[in-house]
Every structure is written in C-alpha cells, then in structure tokens.
Design an enzyme around this catalytic site. Structure first.
Site, PDB file in Angstrom:
ATOM      1  N   ASP A 121       0.849  -1.185   0.000  1.00 67.76           N
ATOM      2  CA  ASP A 121       0.000   0.000   0.000  1.00 67.76           C
ATOM      3  C   ASP A 121       0.899   1.255   0.000  1.00 67.76           C
ATOM      4  O   ASP A 121       1.803   1.340  -0.821  1.00 67.76           O
ATOM      5  CB  ASP A 121      -0.968  -0.065   1.193  1.00 67.76           C
ATOM      6  N   HIS A 311      -7.094  -6.302  -1.441  1.00 68.46           N
ATOM      7  CA  HIS A 311      -5.972  -5.437  -1.083  1.00 68.46           C
ATOM      8  C   HIS A 311      -5.149  -5.978   0.082  1.00 68.46           C
ATOM      9  O   HIS A 311      -3.953  -5.702   0.183  1.00 68.46           O
ATOM     10  CB  HIS A 311      -6.516  -4.046  -0.737  1.00 68.46           C
TER      11      HIS A 311
END
Length: 340
Positions: A121, A311
């Site tokens: 991320d 994610h």
C-alpha cells in the site's frame, strides 16, 4: 489455516519492540533476528494505510526462518511512532522523501549498510522512492499491491487523476478532506472503522468503504466482524490507532503536491535497475491489475507475481504471498538458513 504462525501482538519471542529517534521523531519498530542471532541480510518491511508494522505478522516469521534480520517500523503518524502536527510541521513531513530519509536513518541506527526493502500500500510507494533516493543502501525491492509509478515533470492533482484514468482514487479526496476524523474519533468508532476497512460488512451487505466515495460514515456502526482483523489483533490495532487518532495517518493523503515537488529531483532516476518484485492482488479494487501493465520498461530486473486476494493480500493469502517472496529471494541468491 496458514502454515506459518503469525507474530502475536501480546508478546512474541521472535521479535522485540524497539524505539529509535530518527531525524527528530521517535519511531517504534519490530526487530527480529533468526534463532542463534546470526543473519545474512536485513529486510525492512513498510506498511500502508490503515495498517501497522504488525501488518507483516505472517511475513516476519518466514523471513526469520530464511535467515534474515527483520525490521518493521510503524510509520510516521501510526501506533508507537510519533505523529508530528501539521501545521506547524510542513505536510512534507508525511511525504515519501521524508519516509525514505527515516528508513535510511533507521538502517544506520541498527548498523545495516545495505537492506532489502519491502512495502505494501503506501509502503509500496515508499519503497519505490526510497530505492531512487538511496541506491547504495537498497539492494532489492518488493512491493505488494502497489505498482511503480515514476516521477513526473508535470503535476497531476488528485482531482485530475479521478477525472481521468483513476476514478477509484476518489476516496483519497475524502480521506484528505478533514471530514473522516470528525466521525472516526474515539475507540468505538475506530474499532468499527478498522473492521470495515478490513472487509467486514453490515447485516444487509453494508460497506464502510467505497473507492469512489471514501468512508461511508453512515454505515460504520452497522459493520459486523472482520475475518482479516479480529480478536486480540483487532484489540491491538484499536489501541495503537487510539494513541494519536486517525488524523495523522490521513496526512499521507495530503502530500501529493509535496511528493511531486520532491520527485523533481528524481526525474533522471526513473529507471530502477536493482532486482524488484511486484506482487499483484487480483481483486484489489483500488490498485487494480491494469495499473501495473506498463512498468517493465522502467524496471529492467522486474519479477511479477500474483495472488488471488483483495488489497489485504499479506494477511488474506499469507501462504501464497510468502511463497512468491521466498522464491524470489532464493532466486536472488539469498537461499534459506538451512542451506547457508
């Protein structure tokens, strides 16, 4: 169940919780060395939002087993690390250049002359830039979910990105707006927020996050339990995010122009020649696979991997993610502890 036992947030003999003052701010970091104390290289692991060093809880044991020393800091604004107020501090304090500088300072603090650098991320954005800023320090880079985007001479605002090829980045405008912390402001709302960001839903499928809207505040207290962040790990995250509140972690989303200004010094360093690994999460609804299509020309030593995950690949598919990282490291000549 994953094959590897994750780091326990309530205490784990495999890691120590340490602190260091880096460029004027105190950082908390997880620090581990293989049994016996000998290691053949050092890996730094950089988390994203809304995460912590403990987000690498499944990867740290695997890397220790391979014979690496492992360092995973809470980044600025998170957990046990300082959260300087901006203003008066410039917003660039939360930028990629400052994060790179602090990584270099932490490496010096622990006596590491070279490191392998991994990120997820926002941490992925950090590691790509750190490789450009500190080419003598960083020998290898791996990024989970976050593709490489080179420095640009022209500034593109978030609004321009959203109006163009990246409508799913609309949420970043909401996160930067100052509105989110008005609703996520105490232990109960932080708990609901974290459960929602880690995939939990309400009884009628209500979501806490939408890429094109941001945080769906009206749904927060409808959210049920998360399969990815629960029990004592959720309790740990709630405690750590309650230290500073959510505001300083959102400063990372306020740095776009500051990061671009820093990037202007890297325009002749767009190509990253060291060995790099990019792991795509197939079902990431923000960092979508098509965003990573055109990286090869700028990353001549690129290896690609993919995991069937959202994610949160690090904790949703830890065995698959670890297998890709381990194979790549072995192929880079690091081997495993048993073969040293």
């Amino acid at each position: 169940m994953p094959a590897i036992r994750p780091i326990d947030p309530d205490g784990d003999s495999r890691v120590e919780h340490k602190t260091a003052v880096l460029n004027g701010n105190t950082y908390h970091f997880l620090y581990g060395v293989p049994p016996g104390g000998t290691f053949h290289a050092t890996v730094f692991l950089i988390h994203g939002w809304p995460d912590l060093s403990m987000g690498w809880r499944y990867q740290i044991p695997m890397l220790l087993d391979m014979g690496f020393r492992v360092v995973a800091p809470d980044m600025l604004g998170y957990g046990g690390t300082d959260a300087p107020k901006s203003p008066p501090e410039p917003i660039s304090t939360y930028g990629l250049k400052r994060a790179s500088d602090d990584i270099a300072a932490l490496a010096k603090h622990i006596g590491a002359k070279q490191i392998v650098l991994g990120g997820h991320d926002w941490g992925g954005s950090v590691v790509w830039r750190a490789a450009a800023w500190y080419p003598d320090l960083i020998t290898h880079v791996f990024s989970v979910c976050t593709p490489y985007t080179p420095p640009h001479r022209k500034y593109f605002s978030l609004e321009q990105l959203v109006a163009g090829e990246l409508p799913q980045f609309q949420y970043q405008i909401h996160l930067a707006s100052g509105e989110v912390e008005k609703a996520v402001k105490d232990e109960a709302s932080i708990r609901a927020f974290l459960k929602g960001l880690y995939g939990a839903k309400g009884p009628n499928g209500e979501l806490a996050f939408d890429p094109e809207k941001g945080i769906l505040v009206e749904n927060l207290f409808k959210i049920g339990e998360s399969r990815l962040l629960n029990g004592k790990m959720l309790d740990y995250y709630v405690r750590e995010f309650s230290r500073h509140g959510i505001h300083p972690t959102l400063n990372w989303y306020r740095t776009r122009r500051a990061n671009w200004e820093d990037d202007l010094a890297l325009l002749d360093k767009k190509v990253i020649k060291i060995p790099v690994l990019f792991i795509q999460a197939t079902y990431d609804n923000v960092l979508k696979p098509e965003m990573a299509k055109n990286m090869d020309a700028l990353l001549p030593n690129l290896t690609r991997g993919e995991v069937p995950a959202t994610h949160w690949a690090l904790t949703q598919k830890p065995d698959e993610t670890n297998a890709i990282i381990k194979k790549w490291l072995v192929n880079q000549g690091f081997g495993t502890r048993s073969s040293l």
